[in-house]
Design a protein around this motif. Structure first.
Motif, PDB file in Angstrom:
ATOM      1  N   MET A   4       0.821  -1.215   0.000  1.00 23.63           N
ATOM      2  CA  MET A   4       0.000   0.000   0.000  1.00 23.63           C
ATOM      3  C   MET A   4       0.851   1.260   0.000  1.00 23.63           C
ATOM      4  O   MET A   4       0.361   2.363  -0.222  1.00 23.63           O
ATOM      5  N   GLY A   5       2.152   1.096   0.236  1.00 25.00           N
ATOM      6  CA  GLY A   5       3.053   2.242   0.147  1.00 25.00           C
ATOM      7  C   GLY A   5       3.134   2.846  -1.234  1.00 25.00           C
ATOM      8  O   GLY A   5       3.624   3.971  -1.406  1.00 25.00           O
ATOM      9  N   PHE A   6       2.659   2.122  -2.261  1.00 17.57           N
ATOM     10  CA  PHE A   6       2.617   2.690  -3.611  1.00 17.57           C
ATOM     11  C   PHE A   6       1.744   3.943  -3.654  1.00 17.57           C
ATOM     12  O   PHE A   6       2.021   4.866  -4.432  1.00 17.57           O
ATOM     13  N   PHE A   7       0.706   3.983  -2.845  1.00 17.25           N
ATOM     14  CA  PHE A   7      -0.198   5.134  -2.845  1.00 17.25           C
ATOM     15  C   PHE A   7       0.500   6.398  -2.353  1.00 17.25           C
ATOM     16  O   PHE A   7       0.559   7.398  -3.075  1.00 17.25           O
ATOM     17  N   PRO A   8       1.033   6.413  -1.108  1.00 15.13           N
ATOM     18  CA  PRO A   8       1.730   7.633  -0.672  1.00 15.13           C
ATOM     19  C   PRO A   8       2.983   7.929  -1.491  1.00 15.13           C
ATOM     20  O   PRO A   8       3.359   9.089  -1.644  1.00 15.13           O
ATOM     21  N   ALA A   9       3.648   6.882  -2.029  1.00 14.50           N
ATOM     22  CA  ALA A   9       4.837   7.113  -2.857  1.00 14.50           C
ATOM     23  C   ALA A   9       4.492   7.970  -4.067  1.00 14.50           C
ATOM     24  O   ALA A   9       5.263   8.854  -4.467  1.00 14.50           O
ATOM     25  N   ASN A  10       3.320   7.723  -4.641  1.00 17.59           N
ATOM     26  CA  ASN A  10       2.880   8.521  -5.789  1.00 17.59           C
ATOM     27  C   ASN A  10       2.696   9.979  -5.398  1.00 17.59           C
ATOM     28  O   ASN A  10       3.142  10.891  -6.113  1.00 17.59           O
ATOM     29  N   PHE A  11       2.070  10.232  -4.250  1.00 20.35           N
ATOM     30  CA  PHE A  11       1.788  11.612  -3.845  1.00 20.35           C
ATOM     31  C   PHE A  11       3.045  12.345  -3.367  1.00 20.35           C
ATOM     32  O   PHE A  11       3.136  13.563  -3.525  1.00 20.35           O
ATOM     33  N   ILE A  12       4.003  11.634  -2.801  1.00 17.60           N
ATOM     34  CA  ILE A  12       5.251  12.279  -2.381  1.00 17.60           C
ATOM     35  C   ILE A  12       5.943  12.910  -3.585  1.00 17.60           C
ATOM     36  O   ILE A  12       6.571  13.962  -3.483  1.00 17.60           O
ATOM     37  N   PHE A  65       9.579  -5.199  -4.468  1.00 21.94           N
ATOM     38  CA  PHE A  65       8.488  -4.265  -4.189  1.00 21.94           C
ATOM     39  C   PHE A  65       8.981  -3.069  -3.392  1.00 21.94           C
ATOM     40  O   PHE A  65       8.622  -1.918  -3.670  1.00 21.94           O
ATOM     41  N   LEU A  66       9.816  -3.343  -2.408  1.00 17.74           N
ATOM     42  CA  LEU A  66      10.333  -2.274  -1.569  1.00 17.74           C
ATOM     43  C   LEU A  66      11.161  -1.286  -2.379  1.00 17.74           C
ATOM     44  O   LEU A  66      11.016  -0.063  -2.227  1.00 17.74           O
ATOM     45  N   ILE A  67      12.017  -1.800  -3.257  1.00 20.33           N
ATOM     46  CA  ILE A  67      12.871  -0.926  -4.084  1.00 20.33           C
ATOM     47  C   ILE A  67      12.020  -0.060  -5.012  1.00 20.33           C
ATOM     48  O   ILE A  67      12.227   1.149  -5.145  1.00 20.33           O
ATOM     49  N   ILE A  68      11.024  -0.679  -5.660  1.00 18.48           N
ATOM     50  CA  ILE A  68      10.163   0.064  -6.590  1.00 18.48           C
ATOM     51  C   ILE A  68       9.388   1.157  -5.856  1.00 18.48           C
ATOM     52  O   ILE A  68       9.249   2.282  -6.349  1.00 18.48           O
ATOM     53  N   ILE A  69       8.877   0.817  -4.672  1.00 19.89           N
ATOM     54  CA  ILE A  69       8.125   1.805  -3.888  1.00 19.89           C
ATOM     55  C   ILE A  69       9.004   3.000  -3.538  1.00 19.89           C
ATOM     56  O   ILE A  69       8.592   4.158  -3.644  1.00 19.89           O
ATOM     57  N   LEU A  70      10.243   2.739  -3.132  1.00 21.58           N
ATOM     58  CA  LEU A  70      11.118   3.815  -2.669  1.00 21.58           C
ATOM     59  C   LEU A  70      11.650   4.685  -3.800  1.00 21.58           C
ATOM     60  O   LEU A  70      11.992   5.847  -3.572  1.00 21.58           O
ATOM     61  N   ILE A  71      11.749   4.142  -5.015  1.00 22.26           N
ATOM     62  CA  ILE A  71      12.258   4.960  -6.137  1.00 22.26           C
ATOM     63  C   ILE A  71      11.133   5.612  -6.939  1.00 22.26           C
ATOM     64  O   ILE A  71      11.385   6.555  -7.697  1.00 22.26           O
ATOM     65  N   SER A  72       9.893   5.135  -6.758  1.00 24.09           N
ATOM     66  CA  SER A  72       8.793   5.694  -7.553  1.00 24.09           C
ATOM     67  C   SER A  72       8.554   7.184  -7.302  1.00 24.09           C
ATOM     68  O   SER A  72       8.182   7.904  -8.238  1.00 24.09           O
ATOM     69  N   PRO A  73       8.758   7.724  -6.067  1.00 23.87           N
ATOM     70  CA  PRO A  73       8.580   9.176  -5.909  1.00 23.87           C
ATOM     71  C   PRO A  73       9.498  10.001  -6.806  1.00 23.87           C
ATOM     72  O   PRO A  73       9.112  11.065  -7.284  1.00 23.87           O
TER      73      PRO A  73
END
Length: 374
Positions: free
Chosen positions: A87-95, A141-149
């Motif tokens: 679910m971290g994909f959601f806030p990662a997008n907004f960051i 998943f963790l790497i993608i979430i952290l670099i997506s912002p």
């Protein structure tokens, strides 16, 4: 103001992400009692934050809603199951929507904490390390979430730069037009001001001489004719010097327009446009520009190609796009109708068809007089 679930300018993008809300709902069916009810409540609150974040982009409330969303992801990952970390994909997008570096770094730091701390917590709680299979499952998943912002922020900056470029180009066009008007006014004043003043004085002199010296009056009138013809020649030279845009110049403008709209562009042609008369170039250039504008506005295309070939008897232009094509082949819109009317002035014709997108073909005859193209 009409109510909407998400801001209209984002299109269907926010709705697509709602699909992933189904996963935590399914996971919660495995829970029981109060924990399950609290989980469903947090999912509902998460949906509220998701909607409000879209409406508060660029506002102070944005950070507050983002903090609530991060907190919900943290609670789920810590006290329910580590699978909720996706679910971290959601806030990662907004960051990625933060423009200020300080705010972006703080948001990214919060996301790192929300994702990493549950990892450590579960290791300490179970007193066992993750197996290789579990690492392969979680780490990507963790790497993608952290670099997506970073990707979202880069995309937004690119969009902002394109908007600034469009505004700058519009301002440049306005300044060019203003400068051209000033130049025309200056040239007209310098070229015709003295001549018209001289004609005024001579006409007054002729009126006085008619009664006392008709011969001299005739000579003065003759000089007025010579002077007026010279002034007419100067005006023609001035108008001729006001050069219309060439096809080559229009192609450069089209490339910028398509690039700003995110449409890839390909040009196929090695034509010496100097062999085409300025009048024909002006009309053809306006038609090609109108066609490119239609591609940007109506086609929903991702690619546009323009082919120009010069034959001994005609010039052939083909504009293709990979968009949704032409829905109505029976009638031209205002833009295409205007193109058709312009081309009629030089005996040109256009044809519009569908071939994996729209295809607009223009043919203009090349008329030669005394060995030169007209």
């Amino acid at each position: 103001m009409k109510w909407s679930i998400f801001p209209r300018q984002f299109g269907f993008f926010p709705y697509i992400f709602l699909i992933y809300i189904g996963f935590p709902v399914i996971y919660l069916t495995r829970e029981t009692g109060v924990k399950q009810l609290i989980g469903y409540g947090m999912v509902l609150l998460f949906l509220v934050t998701y909607r409000q974040l879209y409406f508060s982009i660029g506002k102070r409330k944005f950070t507050y809603w983002l903090a609530v969303q991060l907190a919900i992801v943290f609670i789920f990952s810590m006290f329910y199951h580590l699978n909720y970390m996706f679910m971290g994909f959601f806030p990662a997008n907004f960051i990625g929507w933060y423009k200020e570096k300080t705010a972006f770094r703080r948001g990214l730091l919060g996301l790192v904490g929300v994702q990493i701390i549950p990892f450590i917590y579960h290791v300490v709680q179970t007193k066992t390390f993750f197996t290789p299979a579990e690492l392969i499952y979680f780490v990507p998943f963790l790497i993608i979430i952290l670099i997506s912002p970073f990707g979202i922020r880069s995309m937004n900056r690119r969009m902002d730069l394109e908007k600034e470029l469009d505004r700058a180009n519009q301002k440049i066009e306005e300044l060019v037009k203003r400068e051209e008007r000033v130049r025309i006014a200056r040239d007209l004043h310098d070229t015709l001001g003295h001549t018209l003043s001289l004609l005024t004085l001579k006409s007054q002199l002729v009126q006085r001489l008619i009664a006392v010296d008709s011969e001299r009056a005739r000579l003065e009138a003759k000089e007025m004719e010579v002077t007026s013809r010279a002034a007419l020649k100067q005006v023609r030279e001035l108008v001729t010097d006001m050069r219309a845009a060439t096809i080559a110049e229009e192609l450069l403008q089209i490339q910028q327009i398509l690039r700003a709209a995110g449409i890839t562009y390909q040009y196929d042609g090695d034509v010496d446009f100097s062999k085409i008369s300025p009048f024909t170039q002006n009309i053809v250039g306006m038609c090609v520009r109108e066609a490119a504008t239609n591609v940007v506005k109506h086609s929903r295309a991702t690619h546009c190609s323009i082919s120009i070939k010069l034959f001994s008897e005609k010039i052939n232009i083909v504009i293709r796009d990979d968009g949704m094509g032409v829905r109505n082949n029976h009638g031209f819109g205002n833009g295409l109708r205007g193109m058709d009317e312009r081309l009629a002035l030089i005996d040109g014709v256009l044809a519009l068809s569908n071939q994996n997108g729209a295809v607009l073909e223009i043919n203009v005859p090349i008329i030669k007089k005394e060995g030169a193209a007209v």
